[in-house]
Design a protein around this motif. Sequence first.
Motif, PDB file in Angstrom:
ATOM      1  N   CYS A   1      73.053  27.193   3.677  1.00 41.73           N
ATOM      2  CA  CYS A   1      74.400  27.408   4.212  1.00 41.73           C
ATOM      3  C   CYS A   1      74.810  28.861   3.918  1.00 41.73           C
ATOM      4  CB  CYS A   1      75.391  26.438   3.576  1.00 41.73           C
ATOM      5  SG  CYS A   1      75.679  26.741   1.819  1.00 41.73           S
TER       6      CYS A   1
ATOM      7  N   THR B   1      75.843  22.688   7.259  1.00 43.07           N
ATOM      8  CA  THR B   1      75.769  24.039   7.790  1.00 43.07           C
ATOM      9  C   THR B   1      75.242  23.976   9.217  1.00 43.07           C
ATOM     10  OG1 THR B   1      74.680  26.185   7.572  1.00 43.07           O
ATOM     11  CG2 THR B   1      73.498  24.308   6.649  1.00 43.07           C
TER      12      THR B   1
ATOM     13  N   CYS C   1      72.480  21.734   3.899  1.00 40.71           N
ATOM     14  CA  CYS C   1      71.908  22.903   3.225  1.00 40.71           C
ATOM     15  C   CYS C   1      70.830  22.403   2.246  1.00 40.71           C
ATOM     16  CB  CYS C   1      73.001  23.663   2.469  1.00 40.71           C
ATOM     17  SG  CYS C   1      72.365  24.971   1.396  1.00 40.71           S
TER      18      CYS C   1
END
Lengths: 63, 309
Positions: B295, B289, B282
């Motif tokens: 994310c 993510t 992220c």
Amino acid sequence: MVKVMFRDKEWELRAGMTVRDAILKVGLDPQAVLAVRDGKLINEATILRRGDVIRLVAVMSAG
Amino acid sequence: MKCKKCGGVAVINMRHHRLALCAEHFVEWFISYTQRAIEKYRMFGDDDQLLVAVSGGKDSLALWDVLSQLGYRADGLYISLGIGGDDGYSAASQLKAEAFAEARGLTLQVVDVKQTYGQSIQELARTTRRGRKPCALCGLVKRHVMNRVAYEGGYDAIATGHNLDDEAAILMQNALHWQTGYLARQAPVLPSTHPRLARKVKPFVRLYERETAAYAIVRGIDYIYDECPHAVGSKTIFYKTLLNQLESRSPGAKLSFYLSFLQAKREGLLSVQEEALKLNDCRRCGQPTTAPGLCAFCRLWEQRVGDHG
């Protein structure tokens, strides 16, 4: 008589019945509550005596 | 009813095990049964540093108590979601967790979501237009915070107090909808798939909720009796009630349902084709993510409208 408490509810039941019968009598599921007398856990076959104060404790949570 | 071990007065009768025990032998059995699950599913070892996700409820405090008694290095993490305001559910739960830790000399970390990120879970639900019930956000926020704290603190695993009833209810819910992806991932241990995603373990996975509550009472653990106000009428409670009806008619039904599921998984009957997911970092928080960019947790905070306080 026996006093049975669950959350904010109270019932007066006659002595001589078992914890399990008392739980069923007040409309609860014996799988979903435990019984405590004088701060101690008691089993479902325990015979309730005159003057007993039983607190039922919910065992179910949303997880 | 007598204790099967010593003949004293039993405090609990576990019909599915055909075992009634007194307070002393129940505690002994409960701790030993937990240890056997830890070993059976290879959850963690003596040298691992554990982070126990503590809610102030019976399961998580009982788990922390058991792990401490077994000699594991286990710190607690309480995530304050701000439910019910200053003297509501979250505040009361936090007090229970703090009192428990203090009385036993254990280390408890507290993460206050509002102080850390700017809004309580209820405010976040409102400003992201998720309605009044923040339950879906709650899981996302808790997972993010647990992973962050575990990573930053160098913990080997996150232990949660999920019990057999929790697992059986989730299983029933997922099986009724044939959620094969969820079914494939439901297990006593979720291995770490990334350095920033800690292993998740559920040492109470074979213990009935009734037993964890009984343990908490017998051990004199002061836990929060009240349920989260958002849990009223939840699907989990509904499925647990159904499963309890089944259990009443057929003792051991819940245990068998869950263990048979694990057995079926081991035999490959429920295996699903899972593609190896590519994980990205992220760009805001650094947690892994599947989507490029932010994310799900950071996207959530981006979605706020009207109130960015």
